[in-house]
Write an enzyme that holds these catalytic residues in place. Structure first.
Site, PDB file in Angstrom:
ATOM      1  N   CYS A 176       5.725  -0.141   7.229  1.00  0.00           N
ATOM      2  CA  CYS A 176       5.388   1.017   6.411  1.00  0.00           C
ATOM      3  C   CYS A 176       6.617   1.406   5.596  1.00  0.00           C
ATOM      4  O   CYS A 176       7.720   1.449   6.136  1.00  0.00           O
ATOM      5  CB  CYS A 176       4.963   2.176   7.321  1.00  0.00           C
ATOM      6  N   LEU A 177       6.424   1.672   4.299  1.00  0.00           N
ATOM      7  CA  LEU A 177       7.548   2.050   3.451  1.00  0.00           C
ATOM      8  C   LEU A 177       8.221   3.330   3.942  1.00  0.00           C
ATOM      9  O   LEU A 177       9.381   3.579   3.619  1.00  0.00           O
ATOM     10  CB  LEU A 177       7.079   2.226   1.996  1.00  0.00           C
ATOM     11  N   HIS A 200      -2.611   7.589   6.806  1.00  0.00           N
ATOM     12  CA  HIS A 200      -1.606   8.441   6.148  1.00  0.00           C
ATOM     13  C   HIS A 200      -2.220   9.753   5.658  1.00  0.00           C
ATOM     14  O   HIS A 200      -1.559  10.786   5.663  1.00  0.00           O
ATOM     15  CB  HIS A 200      -0.978   7.722   4.948  1.00  0.00           C
ATOM     16  N   GLY A 245       0.841  -1.187   0.000  1.00  0.00           N
ATOM     17  CA  GLY A 245       0.000   0.000   0.000  1.00  0.00           C
ATOM     18  C   GLY A 245       0.877   1.238   0.000  1.00  0.00           C
ATOM     19  O   GLY A 245       2.002   1.200   0.489  1.00  0.00           O
ATOM     20  N   HIS A 257      -4.673   1.545   7.439  1.00  0.00           N
ATOM     21  CA  HIS A 257      -3.303   2.077   7.534  1.00  0.00           C
ATOM     22  C   HIS A 257      -3.120   3.228   6.532  1.00  0.00           C
ATOM     23  O   HIS A 257      -2.583   4.285   6.878  1.00  0.00           O
ATOM     24  CB  HIS A 257      -2.311   0.925   7.254  1.00  0.00           C
ATOM     25  N   GLU A 258      -3.595   3.023   5.300  1.00  0.00           N
ATOM     26  CA  GLU A 258      -3.441   4.064   4.269  1.00  0.00           C
ATOM     27  C   GLU A 258      -4.328   5.274   4.563  1.00  0.00           C
ATOM     28  O   GLU A 258      -3.918   6.419   4.346  1.00  0.00           O
ATOM     29  CB  GLU A 258      -3.730   3.493   2.876  1.00  0.00           C
ATOM     30  N   GLN A 283       3.204   9.902   1.028  1.00  0.00           N
ATOM     31  CA  GLN A 283       4.461   9.148   1.064  1.00  0.00           C
ATOM     32  C   GLN A 283       5.335   9.391  -0.157  1.00  0.00           C
ATOM     33  O   GLN A 283       6.507   9.008  -0.159  1.00  0.00           O
ATOM     34  CB  GLN A 283       4.181   7.643   1.183  1.00  0.00           C
TER      35      GLN A 283
HETATM   36 NI    NI Z   1       2.451   3.301   5.612  1.00  0.00          NI
END
Ligand code: NI
Length: 164
Positions: A90-91, A136, A46, A132-133, A51
């Protein structure tokens, strides 16, 4: 195609509330494709627009490999009271993983990259990734949802690793 860099912890954009997208035009469609490619390259499942340095209410995901989904201007309509614990990463916080409690089931409304509205019900892992997204887009990171003592320990290890 321009390579997009993934923004990591410490960048202010990850803490901002992202803005609604006024027009779902060809630029947004192209952006969704670029975000998916960036996500695949980072081996993520995701990725939200903040991000990649864009404060826009949009995220992409691919939980079942080969089934990418794009969510534009999403809103969570329902979240179950029943919670589930599962490990997340998380990236934008590479190398940090921890169990997070999230609603087991959700219902979400959004627009896709072609400007079509849709409503989706999700459970389990897909519901988790969506939540989660969504976070963000509101400047929230998964580590914010951990007990203070665990968060402090993980972030200390992360910073140490980043300095090394
Ligand atoms: Ni994330």
């Amino acid at each position: 195609m321009v390579d997009m860099d993934i923004v990591v912890l410490g960048d202010e954009i990850l803490r901002q509330k992202a803005q609604n997208i006024a027009d779902i035009d060809t630029n947004i469609k192209a952006l969704s494709q670029q975000m998916l490619e960036t996500m695949y390259r980072g081996k993520g499942i995701g990725l939200a627009a903040p991000q990649v340095g864009l404060s826009l209410r949009m995220f992409v995901l691919d939980v079942e490999e080969g089934s990418p989904l794009v969510f534009i201007n999403p809103s969570l309509l329902e979240t179950s009271e029943e919670l589930e614990d599962f490990e997340e990463g998380c990236l934008s916080i590479p190398g940090v993983y921890a169990k997070v409690a999230r609603s087991a089931e959700i219902r979400i409304q959004a627009w896709n990259e072609r400007g079509r509205p849709f409503t989706m019900e999700a459970e389990g892992f897909l519901a988790r990734v969506i939540q989660h997204e969504m976070d963000h887009l509101n400047g929230v990171l998964f580590t914010d949802r951990l007990p203070e003592i665990i968060r402090a320990k993980l972030l200390k290890q992360y910073e140490k690793r980043m300095r090394a």
